[in-house]
Design a protein around this motif. Structure first.
Motif, mmCIF file in Angstrom:
data_model
loop_
_atom_site.group_PDB
_atom_site.id
_atom_site.type_symbol
_atom_site.label_atom_id
_atom_site.label_comp_id
_atom_site.label_asym_id
_atom_site.label_seq_id
_atom_site.Cartn_x
_atom_site.Cartn_y
_atom_site.Cartn_z
ATOM 1 N N VAL A 17 0.829 -1.208 0.000
ATOM 2 C CA VAL A 17 0.000 0.000 0.000
ATOM 3 C C VAL A 17 0.863 1.258 0.000
ATOM 4 N N LEU A 18 1.968 1.214 0.714
ATOM 5 C CA LEU A 18 2.883 2.359 0.822
ATOM 6 C C LEU A 18 4.286 1.938 0.373
ATOM 7 N N PRO A 19 4.497 1.823 -0.949
ATOM 8 C CA PRO A 19 5.775 1.302 -1.461
ATOM 9 C C PRO A 19 6.991 2.111 -1.039
ATOM 10 N N GLU A 20 6.793 3.360 -0.665
ATOM 11 C CA GLU A 20 7.937 4.174 -0.230
ATOM 12 C C GLU A 20 8.537 3.668 1.091
ATOM 13 N N LEU A 21 7.848 2.748 1.762
ATOM 14 C CA LEU A 21 8.341 2.193 3.026
ATOM 15 C C LEU A 21 9.087 0.870 2.851
ATOM 16 N N LYS A 22 9.385 0.481 1.613
ATOM 17 C CA LYS A 22 9.980 -0.836 1.377
ATOM 18 C C LYS A 22 11.297 -1.036 2.114
ATOM 19 N N ASP A 23 12.025 0.030 2.400
ATOM 20 C CA ASP A 23 13.295 -0.084 3.113
ATOM 21 C C ASP A 23 13.188 0.339 4.582
ATOM 22 N N HIS A 24 11.969 0.567 5.041
ATOM 23 C CA HIS A 24 11.761 1.000 6.429
ATOM 24 C C HIS A 24 12.025 -0.161 7.391
ATOM 25 N N PRO A 25 12.769 0.080 8.455
ATOM 26 C CA PRO A 25 12.983 -0.975 9.469
ATOM 27 C C PRO A 25 11.791 -1.017 10.433
ATOM 28 N N PHE A 26 10.809 -1.835 10.127
ATOM 29 C CA PHE A 26 9.576 -1.875 10.915
ATOM 30 C C PHE A 26 9.812 -2.385 12.331
ATOM 31 N N HIS A 27 9.068 -1.788 13.265
ATOM 32 C CA HIS A 27 9.091 -2.188 14.665
ATOM 33 C C HIS A 27 7.650 -2.355 15.136
ATOM 34 N N TYR A 28 7.456 -3.152 16.156
ATOM 35 C CA TYR A 28 6.107 -3.393 16.663
ATOM 36 C C TYR A 28 5.418 -2.093 17.085
ATOM 37 N N GLU A 29 6.175 -1.118 17.556
ATOM 38 C CA GLU A 29 5.546 0.104 18.052
ATOM 39 C C GLU A 29 5.261 1.143 16.965
ATOM 40 N N ASP A 30 5.607 0.859 15.707
ATOM 41 C CA ASP A 30 5.311 1.786 14.600
ATOM 42 C C ASP A 30 3.805 1.966 14.453
ATOM 43 N N ARG A 31 3.392 3.231 14.390
ATOM 44 C CA ARG A 31 1.980 3.539 14.152
ATOM 45 C C ARG A 31 1.799 3.818 12.655
ATOM 46 N N LEU A 32 0.761 3.235 12.073
ATOM 47 C CA LEU A 32 0.534 3.411 10.631
ATOM 48 C C LEU A 32 0.374 4.881 10.268
ATOM 49 N N VAL A 33 -0.310 5.635 11.083
ATOM 50 C CA VAL A 33 -0.512 7.051 10.784
ATOM 51 C C VAL A 33 0.834 7.784 10.778
ATOM 52 N N ASP A 34 1.747 7.407 11.679
ATOM 53 C CA ASP A 34 3.072 8.035 11.704
ATOM 54 C C ASP A 34 3.917 7.634 10.497
ATOM 55 N N LEU A 35 3.571 6.490 9.885
ATOM 56 C CA LEU A 35 4.290 6.039 8.689
ATOM 57 C C LEU A 35 3.725 6.669 7.414
ATOM 58 N N GLY A 36 2.685 7.488 7.564
ATOM 59 C CA GLY A 36 2.118 8.187 6.417
ATOM 60 C C GLY A 36 0.852 7.570 5.860
ATOM 61 N N ALA A 37 0.268 6.610 6.557
ATOM 62 C CA ALA A 37 -0.945 5.956 6.072
ATOM 63 C C ALA A 37 -2.182 6.747 6.507
ATOM 64 N N ASP A 38 -2.979 7.150 5.518
ATOM 65 C CA ASP A 38 -4.241 7.802 5.859
ATOM 66 C C ASP A 38 -5.286 6.725 6.154
ATOM 67 N N SER A 39 -6.513 7.131 6.428
ATOM 68 C CA SER A 39 -7.543 6.168 6.832
ATOM 69 C C SER A 39 -7.834 5.140 5.738
ATOM 70 N N VAL A 40 -7.798 5.556 4.487
ATOM 71 C CA VAL A 40 -8.035 4.623 3.379
ATOM 72 C C VAL A 40 -6.881 3.630 3.284
ATOM 73 N N ASP A 41 -5.660 4.139 3.412
ATOM 74 C CA ASP A 41 -4.485 3.258 3.389
ATOM 75 C C ASP A 41 -4.563 2.233 4.518
ATOM 76 N N ARG A 42 -4.916 2.690 5.717
ATOM 77 C CA ARG A 42 -4.981 1.786 6.866
ATOM 78 C C ARG A 42 -6.026 0.700 6.646
ATOM 79 N N ALA A 43 -7.182 1.081 6.115
ATOM 80 C CA ALA A 43 -8.227 0.091 5.827
ATOM 81 C C ALA A 43 -7.742 -0.902 4.779
ATOM 82 N N ASP A 44 -7.040 -0.411 3.760
ATOM 83 C CA ASP A 44 -6.517 -1.278 2.700
ATOM 84 C C ASP A 44 -5.466 -2.247 3.263
ATOM 85 N N ILE A 45 -4.608 -1.760 4.139
ATOM 86 C CA ILE A 45 -3.589 -2.612 4.761
ATOM 87 C C ILE A 45 -4.250 -3.726 5.563
ATOM 88 N N VAL A 46 -5.258 -3.377 6.346
ATOM 89 C CA VAL A 46 -5.960 -4.376 7.159
ATOM 90 C C VAL A 46 -6.637 -5.409 6.264
#
Length: 79
Positions: A17-46
């Motif tokens: 959904v957010l290809p610009e994050l392909k190199d992001h080092p994900f952590h359990y505490e990452d919030r989708l909104v802080d990663l740039g995901a709007d409400s539509v993106d978050r729904a799509d990810i889920v």
């Protein structure tokens, strides 16, 4: 399936959904909104993650999750 595998699927779906994050080092505490995901993106990810895990649960059950780790935990609990 182990929880770490669910986390990997969540990360993959976020990157779909957010290809610009392909190199992001994900952590359990990452919030989708802080990663740039709007409400539509978050729904799509889920939705993509639930499809990848062959889960069909009401999204309202996931409405309280605050970060990637809580999403992983909630989905893992439904497997």
């Amino acid at each position: 399936m182990h929880k770490e595998e669910v986390f990997e699927i969540v990360k993959r779906c976020i990157c779909e959904v957010l290809p610009e994050l392909k190199d992001h080092p994900f952590h359990y505490e990452d919030r989708l909104v802080d990663l740039g995901a709007d409400s539509v993106d978050r729904a799509d990810i889920v939705m993509k993650t639930m499809e990848a895990l062959s889960l069909n649960i009401p999204r309202v059950e996931l409405s309280g999750v605050k970060n990637v780790g809580e999403l992983t935990d909630a989905l893992y609990a439904k497997l």
